[in-house]
Scaffold this motif. Structure first.
Motif, mmCIF file in Angstrom:
data_model
loop_
_atom_site.group_PDB
_atom_site.id
_atom_site.type_symbol
_atom_site.label_atom_id
_atom_site.label_comp_id
_atom_site.label_asym_id
_atom_site.label_seq_id
_atom_site.Cartn_x
_atom_site.Cartn_y
_atom_site.Cartn_z
ATOM 1 N N THR A 549 -1.878 -6.408 1.503
ATOM 2 C CA THR A 549 -2.624 -7.639 1.188
ATOM 3 C C THR A 549 -4.041 -7.253 0.784
ATOM 4 O O THR A 549 -4.444 -6.080 0.854
ATOM 5 N N HIS A 550 -4.812 -8.272 0.339
ATOM 6 C CA HIS A 550 -6.200 -7.994 -0.019
ATOM 7 C C HIS A 550 -7.001 -7.546 1.196
ATOM 8 O O HIS A 550 -7.916 -6.730 1.078
ATOM 9 N N PRO A 553 -5.072 -3.476 2.257
ATOM 10 C CA PRO A 553 -4.397 -2.949 1.053
ATOM 11 C C PRO A 553 -3.553 -1.719 1.366
ATOM 12 O O PRO A 553 -3.842 -0.960 2.292
ATOM 13 N N ARG A 565 -7.894 -4.086 -6.483
ATOM 14 C CA ARG A 565 -8.547 -4.913 -5.462
ATOM 15 C C ARG A 565 -8.533 -6.397 -5.822
ATOM 16 O O ARG A 565 -8.384 -7.244 -4.952
ATOM 17 N N SER A 618 -0.644 -6.012 -5.026
ATOM 18 C CA SER A 618 -0.599 -6.520 -3.657
ATOM 19 C C SER A 618 0.390 -7.673 -3.550
ATOM 20 O O SER A 618 0.729 -8.326 -4.544
ATOM 21 N N ASP A 620 -0.242 -10.438 -2.162
ATOM 22 C CA ASP A 620 -0.987 -11.673 -2.447
ATOM 23 C C ASP A 620 -0.978 -11.997 -3.933
ATOM 24 O O ASP A 620 -0.906 -13.171 -4.333
ATOM 25 N N THR A 621 -1.046 -10.980 -4.790
ATOM 26 C CA THR A 621 -1.023 -11.213 -6.238
ATOM 27 C C THR A 621 0.312 -11.801 -6.678
ATOM 28 O O THR A 621 0.359 -12.730 -7.498
#
Length: 809
Positions: A549-550, A553, A565, A618, A620-621
């Motif tokens: 995740t952000h 990472p 990032r 990631s 999240d992306t």
């Protein structure tokens, strides 16, 4: 012809040592090439090795239980059969890992398709639930002899009693079930049967399969696997190994050829006086060429035949992996061809090099022209003269020494000692040599250094021939160090995690992560998802990964650019960059299902999986494009020193059947045989280097015979004369070591990184040997050269005056 044979016989009686050396040199080089060929066949084709050792079947047929497989033994082209064996599909579990397997009931160890054991023992009726696992399946299950396998959904337990290799298609998770040999009693409800066919001619495989389908009926056969399919699958994992060994084999061949050429040229240079005598008594240039050509071809043929006979008879008895390699190689299809081609090729090469040198020998004039000695002329300061223990003439110094048979060498040394010359000067000592003598460095060391590099073309050729095997040894050591780096520092080559965990629907995302992070030896758990994505044009698929995740990472190993990032940022492997013809900094578009995904490549990561065709971002992306996306796997980074097997056991127990734990595959596991092979190749190259070193020492001693009188005339003791030759040899070896190090390290990095780029992993994986390893290697090479030169140099320095005059005449 009679005169030619008589002279050859007389020369053999006079120079028995040289003849024996050439025979042994040829035998050593041919033996080295045969061993390299055996190592190449052993390591580049492990499938062929297993197939030969197991007396494998060329065709395996999976049929239903009602098929009359006994009729297959009578088919044309079938030599023998294995089975039929009852088989059943099952799923087994060990330490939290699960795998689909094929249980094969085998009442006794077969003669066709006989699996070679890696560890443990074969099935024993005393252990009715005992099983033998195929080695690749065992690695996936983290299983060893003595472990217990469970069959999910049942109360059955199977005890692992051994591990074995197999020439059949190997286990691949989700694609090919693993092979488990068991007693027929352990397969109570078989779903089919398996029969193997060994053919008299492997080229008739397609015809025999067609005949088998016709005899049994298409409906009775569920699956057919052939030896070509299994070999193609297995060889795909050994391309790197084959290319590396092919390079070393080519280098060893060139080094061996140069060593033979050097030995022959050195011997002919030592026979210039004899050649002049032959011309004077009426030999034509053609007869001189034939003398040397037939002589050396006879030596080469004798050495090649001896090496081939010894390799064939005693090669398999060599202790360790090298003996195993020769034993397996003797059973490979191309063994006989290689056993003939390698010696014949060596003899032809020796004939070509001898013909060139003999042609030069045929041009020797009947009256020998005096050869210029090493240029040792030059003036010394008074301090340098006093360092030798002499004073300039006119100050009570030593009287001039009369001309000696050393000729120009005596004149040069007289100039060194500031004595009146008895012959015209032939050259000047270099400024470094004069300064060295002025610093009271022993003259034997200075003259030895000067002797090593006086004749530059010849000296450079000797250094080049010594450099080549040393250079290849440096490259081999770099390959060894790189493989060690894959095992000791996996985080540096794109493997920062050790375990991969998948959870079923019985655990939520929060529960899974809490369970994993609760283990005391789990340093971090990175949630992620991996899916296939279509590239633009929908011509190929790639792996799209979202890991970390952000806030936490994933620690990708970057070789170029920076970490991802921000939103829509990603890193990609070299294989993906090559596939899409993009670079770091470009945007790429792909399709996941019906959803397009556009990512900005900000870095290049080292990706050992999927041939580098991986793009990673990631989690999240990916969730920003698909909010309902949840993690399907967790990558675990363990504390240093943690045992992956113990951690996997604890996690499987804590997950109560809801977790599937696997170790992350290391690409270096398939290269483990390369270590033993690299060690064998280093030994072969060291033997070639030793032969070249002995040739250089013999040439140096022979060249120094005509200088002995001059050196003795100026007062040098036999020990100092010996030190000159030893120093010259040591300086030559030192120059070769420095050149091999300077050229070998960059070459090794370039070769390894080039292979990394071609395989998709990417450049940046090369690791050279440390200075603590290179310094002892170089010192050992120089000391070995000096030690080998000491004995022949000492014997030459103590020769009788009559022998010395004969050599100089």
């Amino acid at each position: 012809m009679r005169a030619t044979l008589r002279w050859a016989h007389s020369d053999l009686r006079t120079h028995r040592g040289e003849a024996l050396f050439l025979v042994l040199a040829t035998a050593g080089i041919v033996a080295s090439l045969l061993l390299a060929t055996a190592l190449f066949g052993y390591a580049t084709n492990p499938w062929q090795r297993v197939f030969t050792q197991s007396h494998g079947a060329h065709v395996w047929l999976h049929t239903d239980t009602a098929a009359d497989t006994g009729r297959l033994a009578g088919l044309d082209g079938v030599d023998s059969v294995a089975g039929p064996y009852p088989s059943a599909a099952a799923t087994v579990s060990s330490r939290g890992s699960r795998a689909a397997v094929e249980l094969r009931g085998t009442p006794e160890r077969p003669t066709v398709g006989r699996p070679p054991l890696v560890s443990g023992h074969w099935l024993d009726p005393a252990t009715p639930n005992g099983v033998v696992l195929e080695s690749r399946l065992a690695r996936a299950l983290l299983a060893e002899p003595g472990d217990t396998l469970t069959v999910p959904g049942t109360a059955r337990e199977l005890t692992v009693v051994g591990l074995a290799d197999s020439a059949e298609p190997r286990y691949r998770a989700g694609e090919q079930p693993g092979l488990v040999w068991a007693l027929p009693s352990a397969v109570p409800d078989p779903g089919g049967q398996v029969i193997g066919l060994r053919l008299t001619d492997p080229g008739d495989t397609s015809y025999v399969v067609q005949r088998a389908v016709t005899v049994l009926g298409a409906g009775a056969i569920g699956e057919v696997s052939t030896w070509q399919q299994a070999r193609a699958e297995a060889q795909g994992d050994n391309r790197l190994l084959g290319q590396v060994l092919g390079l070393f084999g080519l280098g060893a061949l060139v080094a061996a050829g140069l060593a033979v050429h050097g030995a022959i040229s050195t011997r002919i240079r030592g026979h210039l006086r004899d050649l002049s005598v032959l011309k004077a008594i009426g030999f034509t240039p053609g007869q001189v060429v034939r003398v040397f050509l037939l002589q050396h071809l006879a030596y080469a043929l004798l050495g090649a035949v001896a090496a081939a006979a010894l390799a064939e008879a005693l090669g398999s008895r060599i202790p360790g992996r090298l003996g195993d390699a020769v034993g397996v190689w003797q059973g490979l299809p191309g063994h006989t061809v290689a056993l003939v081609v390698v010696p014949v090729g060596a003899v032809l090469f020796i004939g070509a090099t001898t013909g060139l040198a003999a042609w030069r020998a045929g041009r020797v004039p009947p009256v020998p022209v005096p050869r210029p000695a090493a240029a040792l002329g030059g003036r010394l300061t008074g301090a340098a003269g006093r360092s030798r223990g002499t004073e300039p003439a006119g100050h009570g110094g030593r009287r001039p020494v009369s001309a000696s048979p050393g000729g120009r060498l005596a004149s040069g040394v007289r100039r060194v000692l500031r004595l009146p010359p008895a012959a015209p000067r032939t050259g000047q000592l270099s400024g470094m040599a004069r300064r060295a003598l002025g610093m009271r460095i022993p003259p034997a060391l200075v003259l030895g250094w000067h002797k090593a590099f006086t004749r530059r073309p010849r000296s450079l050729a000797t250094v080049a021939r010594l450099t080549l095997p040393l250079l290849l040894i440096v490259v081999a050591m770099s390959a060894w160090t790189t493989i060690d780096r894959f095992h000791s520092e996996p985080e540096q080559i794109g493997l920062p995690t050790t375990l991969s965990v998948r959870a079923d629907t019985g655990l939520s995302e929060r529960q899974t992560r809490t369970l994993l992070e609760r283990d005391p030896q789990v340093a971090a758990a990175y949630p992620g998802v991996e899916t296939a994505a279509l590239v633009p044009g929908q011509t190929a698929t790639i792996a799209l990964r979202g890991l970390g995740t952000h806030q936490d990472p994933y620690p990708y190993t970057l070789a170029e650019g920076r970490a991802a990032r921000g939103a829509d940022e990603a890193v990609a492997g070299q294989g993906l960059l090559d596939l899409l013809d993009v670079r770091v900094g470009d945007w790429v578009r792909m399709t996941v299902g019906d959803q397009p995904q556009i990512l900005h490549i900000v870095g290049r990561s080292i990706e050992p999986e999927n041939a580098g065709r991986v793009i990673s971002t990631s989690l999240d992306t990916l969730r920003a494009n698909d909010p309902g996306l949840g993690p399907t796997l967790y990558e675990l980074r363990l504390d240093p020193g943690a045992d992956p097997g113990e951690v996997a056991d604890r996690l499987a127990t804590a997950g109560r059947g809801h977790l599937d734990v696997h170790t992350v595959a290391n690409p270096a596991d398939g290269l483990s045989p390369l270590r033993a092979v690299v060690a064998g190749l280093i030994a072969v190259l060291a033997l070639i280097g030793l032969i070249e070193l002995l040739t250089a020492i013999g040439g140096a001693v022979r060249e120094g015979e005509r200088d002995l009188l001059a050196l003795k005339a100026i007062g040098l003791s036999p020990r100092q004369i010996t030190a000159i030759t030893v120093t010259a040899t040591g300086c030559t070896a030192l120059a070769a070591v420095l050149a091999a190090t300077a050229l070998g390290l960059p070459l090794a990095h370039w070769l390894i990184d080039a292979q990394g780029r071609s395989s998709g992993i990417g450049a940046g994986i090369a690791q050279g040997p440390s200075a603590l390893l290179m310094l002892p290697l170089g010192a050992a090479a120089v000391l070995c050269a000096a030690a080998l030169a000491a004995l022949p140099a000492a014997r030459a320095a103590r020769r009788r005056l009559a022998d010395t005059l004969s050599a100089v005449a």
